[in-house]
Design a protein around this motif. Structure first.
Motif, PDB file in Angstrom:
ATOM      1  N   LYS A   7       1.039  -1.117  -0.154  1.00  0.00           N
ATOM      2  CA  LYS A   7      -0.165  -0.008  -0.145  1.00  0.00           C
ATOM      3  C   LYS A   7       0.830   1.324  -0.192  1.00  0.00           C
ATOM      4  O   LYS A   7       0.578   2.193  -0.813  1.00  0.00           O
ATOM      5  CB  LYS A   7      -0.915   0.181   1.296  1.00  0.00           C
ATOM      6  CG  LYS A   7      -2.172  -1.161   1.207  1.00  0.00           C
ATOM      7  CD  LYS A   7      -2.940  -0.925   2.261  1.00  0.00           C
ATOM      8  CE  LYS A   7      -4.238  -1.983   2.348  1.00  0.00           C
ATOM      9  NZ  LYS A   7      -4.934  -1.678   3.436  1.00  0.00           N
ATOM     10  N   THR A  28     -10.569   7.918  -0.233  1.00  0.00           N
ATOM     11  CA  THR A  28     -10.682   7.502   1.238  1.00  0.00           C
ATOM     12  C   THR A  28     -10.160   5.987   1.536  1.00  0.00           C
ATOM     13  O   THR A  28     -10.516   5.352   0.834  1.00  0.00           O
ATOM     14  CB  THR A  28     -12.137   7.586   1.398  1.00  0.00           C
ATOM     15  OG1 THR A  28     -12.567   8.894   1.303  1.00  0.00           O
ATOM     16  CG2 THR A  28     -12.447   7.353   3.066  1.00  0.00           C
ATOM     17  N   SER A  30      -7.208   3.292   3.783  1.00  0.00           N
ATOM     18  CA  SER A  30      -5.796   3.359   4.458  1.00  0.00           C
ATOM     19  C   SER A  30      -4.776   3.482   3.193  1.00  0.00           C
ATOM     20  O   SER A  30      -3.799   4.053   3.502  1.00  0.00           O
ATOM     21  CB  SER A  30      -5.711   1.883   5.049  1.00  0.00           C
ATOM     22  OG  SER A  30      -5.866   1.010   4.022  1.00  0.00           O
ATOM     23  N   THR A  31      -5.087   3.154   2.183  1.00  0.00           N
ATOM     24  CA  THR A  31      -4.039   3.239   0.975  1.00  0.00           C
ATOM     25  C   THR A  31      -4.205   4.833   0.577  1.00  0.00           C
ATOM     26  O   THR A  31      -3.078   5.497   0.465  1.00  0.00           O
ATOM     27  CB  THR A  31      -4.340   2.594  -0.190  1.00  0.00           C
ATOM     28  OG1 THR A  31      -4.946   1.128   0.090  1.00  0.00           O
ATOM     29  CG2 THR A  31      -3.427   2.297  -1.426  1.00  0.00           C
ATOM     30  N   ASP A  81      -7.402   6.891  -5.698  1.00  0.00           N
ATOM     31  CA  ASP A  81      -8.004   6.021  -4.705  1.00  0.00           C
ATOM     32  C   ASP A  81      -7.756   4.798  -4.611  1.00  0.00           C
ATOM     33  O   ASP A  81      -7.352   4.106  -5.609  1.00  0.00           O
ATOM     34  CB  ASP A  81      -9.597   6.480  -4.901  1.00  0.00           C
ATOM     35  CG  ASP A  81     -10.617   6.345  -3.426  1.00  0.00           C
ATOM     36  OD1 ASP A  81      -9.893   5.634  -2.523  1.00  0.00           O
ATOM     37  OD2 ASP A  81     -11.659   6.350  -3.633  1.00  0.00           O
ATOM     38  N   GLY A  82      -8.047   4.008  -3.592  1.00  0.00           N
ATOM     39  CA  GLY A  82      -8.018   2.686  -3.568  1.00  0.00           C
ATOM     40  C   GLY A  82      -9.420   2.053  -4.019  1.00  0.00           C
ATOM     41  O   GLY A  82     -10.122   2.518  -4.532  1.00  0.00           O
ATOM     42  N   ALA A  83      -9.158   0.575  -3.738  1.00  0.00           N
ATOM     43  CA  ALA A  83     -10.530  -0.233  -3.785  1.00  0.00           C
ATOM     44  C   ALA A  83     -10.394  -1.371  -3.244  1.00  0.00           C
ATOM     45  O   ALA A  83      -9.394  -1.899  -2.521  1.00  0.00           O
ATOM     46  CB  ALA A  83     -10.408  -0.735  -5.472  1.00  0.00           C
ATOM     47  N   ASP A  84     -11.959  -1.680  -3.070  1.00  0.00           N
ATOM     48  CA  ASP A  84     -11.832  -3.157  -2.270  1.00  0.00           C
ATOM     49  C   ASP A  84     -11.394  -4.499  -3.087  1.00  0.00           C
ATOM     50  O   ASP A  84     -11.163  -5.494  -2.551  1.00  0.00           O
ATOM     51  CB  ASP A  84     -13.209  -3.185  -1.627  1.00  0.00           C
ATOM     52  CG  ASP A  84     -13.251  -2.142  -0.584  1.00  0.00           C
ATOM     53  OD1 ASP A  84     -12.566  -1.964   0.033  1.00  0.00           O
ATOM     54  OD2 ASP A  84     -14.305  -1.279  -0.802  1.00  0.00           O
ATOM     55  N   LYS A  94     -15.949  -0.692  -4.467  1.00  0.00           N
ATOM     56  CA  LYS A  94     -15.672   0.338  -3.700  1.00  0.00           C
ATOM     57  C   LYS A  94     -16.781   0.528  -2.273  1.00  0.00           C
ATOM     58  O   LYS A  94     -17.831   0.170  -2.560  1.00  0.00           O
ATOM     59  CB  LYS A  94     -15.219   1.529  -4.108  1.00  0.00           C
ATOM     60  CG  LYS A  94     -14.024   1.479  -5.314  1.00  0.00           C
ATOM     61  CD  LYS A  94     -13.378   2.798  -5.897  1.00  0.00           C
ATOM     62  CE  LYS A  94     -13.433   4.087  -4.857  1.00  0.00           C
ATOM     63  NZ  LYS A  94     -12.464   3.861  -3.614  1.00  0.00           N
ATOM     64  N   GLY A  95     -16.333   1.267  -1.417  1.00  0.00           N
ATOM     65  CA  GLY A  95     -17.058   1.594  -0.323  1.00  0.00           C
ATOM     66  C   GLY A  95     -17.019   0.778   0.981  1.00  0.00           C
ATOM     67  O   GLY A  95     -17.770   0.934   1.703  1.00  0.00           O
ATOM     68  N   GLY A  97     -14.987   1.565   3.036  1.00  0.00           N
ATOM     69  CA  GLY A  97     -15.089   2.717   4.102  1.00  0.00           C
ATOM     70  C   GLY A  97     -16.282   3.498   4.155  1.00  0.00           C
ATOM     71  O   GLY A  97     -16.282   4.472   5.027  1.00  0.00           O
ATOM     72  N   GLY A  98     -17.206   3.200   3.442  1.00  0.00           N
ATOM     73  CA  GLY A  98     -18.662   3.975   3.417  1.00  0.00           C
ATOM     74  C   GLY A  98     -18.447   5.139   2.607  1.00  0.00           C
ATOM     75  O   GLY A  98     -19.458   6.056   2.559  1.00  0.00           O
ATOM     76  N   ALA A  99     -17.347   5.721   1.982  1.00  0.00           N
ATOM     77  CA  ALA A  99     -17.324   6.619   1.461  1.00  0.00           C
ATOM     78  C   ALA A  99     -17.548   6.896  -0.343  1.00  0.00           C
ATOM     79  O   ALA A  99     -17.457   7.751  -0.970  1.00  0.00           O
ATOM     80  CB  ALA A  99     -16.045   7.507   1.483  1.00  0.00           C
ATOM     81  N   GLU A 103     -16.894   9.310  -3.338  1.00  0.00           N
ATOM     82  CA  GLU A 103     -15.843   8.846  -4.281  1.00  0.00           C
ATOM     83  C   GLU A 103     -16.347   8.649  -5.873  1.00  0.00           C
ATOM     84  O   GLU A 103     -15.640   9.082  -6.700  1.00  0.00           O
ATOM     85  CB  GLU A 103     -15.325   7.390  -3.838  1.00  0.00           C
ATOM     86  CG  GLU A 103     -14.768   7.519  -2.342  1.00  0.00           C
ATOM     87  CD  GLU A 103     -14.385   5.983  -1.889  1.00  0.00           C
ATOM     88  OE1 GLU A 103     -13.613   6.051  -0.935  1.00  0.00           O
ATOM     89  OE2 GLU A 103     -14.968   5.088  -2.257  1.00  0.00           O
ATOM     90  N   LYS A 121      -6.396  -7.327  -3.542  1.00  0.00           N
ATOM     91  CA  LYS A 121      -7.579  -6.624  -4.247  1.00  0.00           C
ATOM     92  C   LYS A 121      -7.707  -7.097  -5.481  1.00  0.00           C
ATOM     93  O   LYS A 121      -8.659  -6.824  -6.202  1.00  0.00           O
ATOM     94  CB  LYS A 121      -7.399  -5.115  -4.201  1.00  0.00           C
ATOM     95  CG  LYS A 121      -7.309  -4.456  -2.676  1.00  0.00           C
ATOM     96  CD  LYS A 121      -8.103  -4.816  -1.829  1.00  0.00           C
ATOM     97  CE  LYS A 121      -7.641  -4.133  -0.356  1.00  0.00           C
ATOM     98  NZ  LYS A 121      -7.552  -2.824  -0.413  1.00  0.00           N
TER      99      LYS A 121
HETATM  100  C1  5RP Z   1     -13.694   3.509   1.015  1.00  0.00           C
HETATM  101  C2  5RP Z   1     -12.877   2.862  -0.254  1.00  0.00           C
HETATM  102  C3  5RP Z   1     -11.687   2.371  -0.045  1.00  0.00           C
HETATM  103  O1  5RP Z   1     -11.129   2.839  -1.335  1.00  0.00           O
HETATM  104  C4  5RP Z   1     -11.707   0.797  -0.109  1.00  0.00           C
HETATM  105  O2  5RP Z   1     -12.269   0.509   0.955  1.00  0.00           O
HETATM  106  C5  5RP Z   1     -10.107   0.511   0.176  1.00  0.00           C
HETATM  107  O3  5RP Z   1      -9.465   0.884   1.219  1.00  0.00           O
HETATM  108  P1  5RP Z   1      -8.085   0.245   1.786  1.00  0.00           P
HETATM  109  O4  5RP Z   1      -7.232   1.453   0.847  1.00  0.00           O
HETATM  110  O5  5RP Z   1      -8.439   0.831   3.320  1.00  0.00           O
HETATM  111  O6  5RP Z   1      -8.031  -1.128   1.597  1.00  0.00           O
HETATM  112  O7  5RP Z   1     -13.835   2.860  -1.362  1.00  0.00           O
HETATM  113  O8  5RP Z   1     -14.975   4.004   0.785  1.00  0.00           O
END
Ligand code: 5RP
Length: 219
Positions: A7, A28, A30-31, A81-84, A94-95, A97-99, A103, A121
């Protein structure tokens, strides 16, 4: 490299995509937080940032980076931005983190979406990670029933309210073979504010953290 090291590595690599003298859209999670820490090192070279959540705005401000309201922005060259989950086609879930709503809005405005993730991921098919859906609170039960008809099992995210005052349903059990079609279908359900599929507006570039270093992937 550990997941955390990956990350950090992709966050550092993303700085190359932050154009000097412009505004940067910032995601939003950690990444994205590692990216903000990197951005702070070049803060005098950029005009400021557009934040995709209250948490991101707070972190940017704590680093002395100006946060600009998207309504006052005509031109946003890049969103980072990151992704799940993300596929080789750069379709994303994504989401986590709930944003997701903010996003998706910032991503829609940006000319380029640079996704930064660790290797965990990167998937063949989206759906193992429960799909987050932001819902107007009074529509929660109706939307949950509609999602069940689509084959998903929705679970209300506990003790969580989005920055927009809504709730999140995390949808389990979906094998998302056609992300564009599923995103479009979900967009039709009244009461859903945003679903966490980013397929209609996918990423343009993926910086993927791996044991061999950062790989750059395009769809
Ligand atoms: C927040 C997101 C993040 O990008 C996703 O959850 C990845 O998070 P992380 O970088 O902590 O793994 O969509 O709403």
């Amino acid at each position: 490299m550990t997941q955390d090291e990956q990350k950090r590595a992709v966050a550092a690599a993303a700085i190359e995509y932050a154009p000097i003298g412009s505004l940067i859209g910032v995601g939003t999670g950690s990444t994205a937080n590692y990216f903000i820490d990197e951005l702070a090192k070049i803060k005098h070279k950029i005009d400021g940032a557009v934040a995709s959540s209250d948490a991101t705005a707070k972190r940017l401000l704590s680093h002395g980076i100006e946060v600009v309201d998207l309504n006052n922005v005509d031109d946003l060259s890049v969103y980072i931005d990151g992704a799940d989950e993300i596929t080789e086609h750069l379709h994303m879930t994504k989401g986590g983190g709930g944003a997701l709503t903010r996003e998706k809005i910032v991503a829609a405005v940006a000319k380029k979406f640079i996704c930064i993730t660790d290797q965990t991921k990167f998937v063949d098919i989206l759906g193992n990670f429960p799909l987050p859906i932001e819902v107007i609170p009074m529509a929660r039960s109706y939307v949950a029933r509609e999602i069940t008809f689509l084959g998903g099992q929705p679970a209300l995210r506990q003790n969580f309210i989005t920055d927009n005052g809504n709730v999140i349903l995390d949808v389990h059990g979906l094998q998302i073979l056609n992300p564009v079609e599923m995103e479009t279908k979900l967009n039709q359900i009244t009461g859903i504010v945003t679903n966490g599929l980013f397929a209609r507006r996918s990423a343009d570039i993926l910086l993927l953290g791996t044991d061999e270093g950062v790989k750059t992937l395009r769809p």
